[in-house]
Design an enzyme around this catalytic site. Structure first.
Site, PDB file in Angstrom:
ATOM      1  N   LYS A 125      89.819  53.060 143.833  1.00 34.78           N
ATOM      2  CA  LYS A 125      90.859  53.411 142.700  1.00 34.78           C
ATOM      3  C   LYS A 125      91.897  54.382 143.005  1.00 34.78           C
ATOM      4  O   LYS A 125      92.973  54.394 142.499  1.00 34.78           O
ATOM      5  CB  LYS A 125      90.000  53.853 141.557  1.00 34.78           C
ATOM      6  CG  LYS A 125      89.194  52.615 141.017  1.00 34.78           C
ATOM      7  CD  LYS A 125      88.590  53.075 139.397  1.00 34.78           C
ATOM      8  CE  LYS A 125      87.835  51.995 138.789  1.00 34.78           C
ATOM      9  NZ  LYS A 125      86.783  51.317 139.543  1.00 34.78           N
ATOM     10  N   GLU A 130      78.340  59.547 137.591  1.00 35.27           N
ATOM     11  CA  GLU A 130      78.020  58.538 138.543  1.00 35.27           C
ATOM     12  C   GLU A 130      77.391  59.286 139.805  1.00 35.27           C
ATOM     13  O   GLU A 130      76.265  58.654 140.596  1.00 35.27           O
ATOM     14  CB  GLU A 130      79.099  57.666 138.986  1.00 35.27           C
ATOM     15  CG  GLU A 130      78.712  56.525 140.006  1.00 35.27           C
ATOM     16  CD  GLU A 130      79.905  55.668 140.306  1.00 35.27           C
ATOM     17  OE1 GLU A 130      79.720  54.660 140.856  1.00 35.27           O
ATOM     18  OE2 GLU A 130      81.155  56.130 140.002  1.00 35.27           O
ATOM     19  N   HIS A 168      92.980  52.013 138.493  1.00 30.09           N
ATOM     20  CA  HIS A 168      91.907  51.305 137.664  1.00 30.09           C
ATOM     21  C   HIS A 168      92.393  49.978 137.153  1.00 30.09           C
ATOM     22  O   HIS A 168      93.059  50.344 136.050  1.00 30.09           O
ATOM     23  CB  HIS A 168      91.316  52.326 136.456  1.00 30.09           C
ATOM     24  CG  HIS A 168      90.160  52.099 136.071  1.00 30.09           C
ATOM     25  ND1 HIS A 168      89.694  50.584 136.065  1.00 30.09           N
ATOM     26  CD2 HIS A 168      89.234  52.719 135.165  1.00 30.09           C
ATOM     27  CE1 HIS A 168      88.575  50.867 135.215  1.00 30.09           C
ATOM     28  NE2 HIS A 168      88.250  52.021 134.836  1.00 30.09           N
ATOM     29  N   PHE A 196      83.394  51.304 128.879  1.00 31.00           N
ATOM     30  CA  PHE A 196      83.507  52.114 127.415  1.00 31.00           C
ATOM     31  C   PHE A 196      82.538  51.394 126.497  1.00 31.00           C
ATOM     32  O   PHE A 196      82.289  50.103 126.939  1.00 31.00           O
ATOM     33  CB  PHE A 196      84.909  51.959 126.868  1.00 31.00           C
ATOM     34  CG  PHE A 196      85.871  52.998 127.197  1.00 31.00           C
ATOM     35  CD1 PHE A 196      85.557  53.952 128.145  1.00 31.00           C
ATOM     36  CD2 PHE A 196      87.112  52.964 126.967  1.00 31.00           C
ATOM     37  CE1 PHE A 196      86.349  54.968 128.544  1.00 31.00           C
ATOM     38  CE2 PHE A 196      88.167  53.861 127.324  1.00 31.00           C
ATOM     39  CZ  PHE A 196      87.775  54.976 128.043  1.00 31.00           C
ATOM     40  N   HIS A 240      82.184  53.271 141.058  1.00 29.56           N
ATOM     41  CA  HIS A 240      82.979  53.063 139.992  1.00 29.56           C
ATOM     42  C   HIS A 240      84.338  54.125 140.262  1.00 29.56           C
ATOM     43  O   HIS A 240      85.257  53.765 140.007  1.00 29.56           O
ATOM     44  CB  HIS A 240      82.455  53.098 138.677  1.00 29.56           C
ATOM     45  CG  HIS A 240      83.201  52.547 137.464  1.00 29.56           C
ATOM     46  ND1 HIS A 240      83.872  51.497 137.352  1.00 29.56           N
ATOM     47  CD2 HIS A 240      83.383  53.342 136.528  1.00 29.56           C
ATOM     48  CE1 HIS A 240      84.354  51.513 136.200  1.00 29.56           C
ATOM     49  NE2 HIS A 240      84.320  52.585 135.656  1.00 29.56           N
ATOM     50  N   CYS A 298      85.278  47.822 131.360  1.00 30.54           N
ATOM     51  CA  CYS A 298      85.667  48.287 132.835  1.00 30.54           C
ATOM     52  C   CYS A 298      84.593  47.702 133.657  1.00 30.54           C
ATOM     53  O   CYS A 298      84.768  47.604 134.824  1.00 30.54           O
ATOM     54  CB  CYS A 298      86.053  49.527 133.083  1.00 30.54           C
ATOM     55  SG  CYS A 298      87.446  50.155 132.126  1.00 30.54           S
TER      56      CYS A 298
END
Length: 407
Positions: A331, A313, A336, A395, A302, A162
């Site tokens: 998002k 985060e 996403h 990831f 993010h 991502c």
């Protein structure tokens, strides 16, 4: 080491908020999420998605596209055409050997893969498309853009899950700094809304289970967040050295002043709970831009709407930047989009600087009390911004942070 800023001279967006930069920006600012129950995912434990409304490859790319491109390439071609036109550059006259393409993509042609596997099982190998491999491999998004625009310079795809789109943009700036290119077409594209991919994310517990109210399921930083909602889209930026862009009289929409990357080296899917890797990438990006934490006015987070990511985060942002900077996540409005997310959010960050407007975080109703940040919600906020940060994490613990400054 500080580096000279790179100019963003063109933007192209295809998102769940709309086709084109104007439509995407308007949708994100209005914070009207378009997530819904997806008939293509019927029967799965999670069947919510954000998809691009009214996207017709035959109309927007060309009738032949339906035969030779997977959807992730189609989305990118539409976004890239807009970005190149926006830049004022003419592919017919540029030196193609000095034009690079760096795109981010985490998955590639998953819909083609699933469809052709079903064909193999039901009809046998003789019915499998001879174009299976060029339809599905991720590098083809960069390859097709090179063919589209006659770009014969460095050409490749970054795959950092991502963070892929942001990684691509960071690498693109390095090609310009190293004088390997004069122009780089960069960004990300992903079309991962497929039964197998959605099932995989659902099985690991990453997706929201708010099936009774899908439009409200993606809610970054909300105390009741329970997972992300998958989306699709593409974001493309045209980058040039600022001196070159100014010399040709181009409109500089924003500047990329810094880039930082790191690895958590912690877990396959979970972020480091202390955010050590994200902090390292953020501090490296600030250092390369020669700005201090106190200089940062805004963060495009993010902000996935997962419990672990948003907590980690926000902890990093509080530790490094304090609470002065405004924060938003797109998002909630566009979902996403995996490998495209960082590129879409980079483009939105440029638009935030340019319009002096911070889009709200859609669906944020009750801020998690553990998050002590100025997160914009409910409606857009007018703000003059000199320095902005865009975070992307993937990831595998792969982190990419971009620093933007106003033109």
């Amino acid at each position: 080491m500080t580096v000279a800023p790179v100019a963003v001279t063109g933007l192209g967006l295809v998102t769940a908020a709309g086709i084109g930069t104007e439509a995407s920006w308007r949708g994100v600012c209005e914070a009207l999420p378009t997530a819904k129950r997806d008939p293509a995912l019927e029967g799965l434990p999670v069947d919510i998605s954000y998809t691009v409304p009214g996207f017709s490859a035959a109309k927007l790319v060309g009738r032949r596209s339906t035969l030779v491109h997977d959807r992730f390439v189609q989305l990118a071609i539409v976004a890239a055409r807009e970005a190149v036109a926006d830049s004022g550059l003419d592919p017919k006259t540029w030196d193609g050997a000095r034009v690079g393409v760096v795109m981010g993509c985490g998955l590639g042609g998953v819909s083609t893969w699933e469809q052709q596997h079903r064909t193999l099982l039901s009809e046998g190998p003789g019915s499998v498309s001879a174009l299976l491999i060029p339809l599905l491999v991720p590098n083809m998004v960069a390859g097709h853009l090179a063919m589209e625009f006659g770009a014969r310079g460095p050409n490749f795809v970054t795959a950092t899950a991502c963070a892929s789109g942001a990684t691509a943009i960071g690498v693109a700036t390095q090609l310009l700094h190293d004088d390997r290119c004069d122009v780089v077409i960069t960004g990300g594209s992903e079309a991962g809304v497929s039964p197998l991919i959605v099932t995989g994310f659902a099985q690991m517990g990453a997706l929201s289970r708010r099936l009774d109210e899908p439009a409200a399921a993606s809610r970054p930083f909300d105390v009741d967040r329970d997972g992300f909602v998958i989306g699709e889209g593409s974001g493309v930026l045209i980058l040039e050295r600022e001196t070159d862009a100014r010399a040709r009289g181009a409109r500089v929409r924003g500047r990329i002043a810094g880039y930082g990357a790191s690895a958590d080296a912690h877990h396959m899917t979970a972020p480091d709970p202390q955010g050590a890797g994200a902090r390292q990438a953020l501090e490296a990006a600030l250092a390369s831009a020669d700005v201090s934490p106190g200089d940062v006015d805004h963060v495009n987070a993010h902000g996935t709407s997962t419990p672990l990511n948003d907590a980690a985060e926000s902890k990093v942002l509080q530790q490094v930047l304090g609470t002065r900077a405004t924060v938003t996540s797109a998002k909630g409005a566009v979902g996403h989009s995996l490998g495209a997310a960082g590129a879409i959010e980079a483009a939105l960050t440029v638009l935030t600087l340019e319009n002096e407007t911070v889009p709200p975080t859609a669906n944020l109703e009750n801020l998690d009390p553990e998050i002590e940040l100025d997160i914009v919600a409910k409606g857009p906020r007018a703000q003059h911004i000199d320095v902005a940060v865009s975070n992307s994490f993937g990831f595998g613990g792969q982190n990419a942070v971009l620093v933007f400054t106003s033109a």
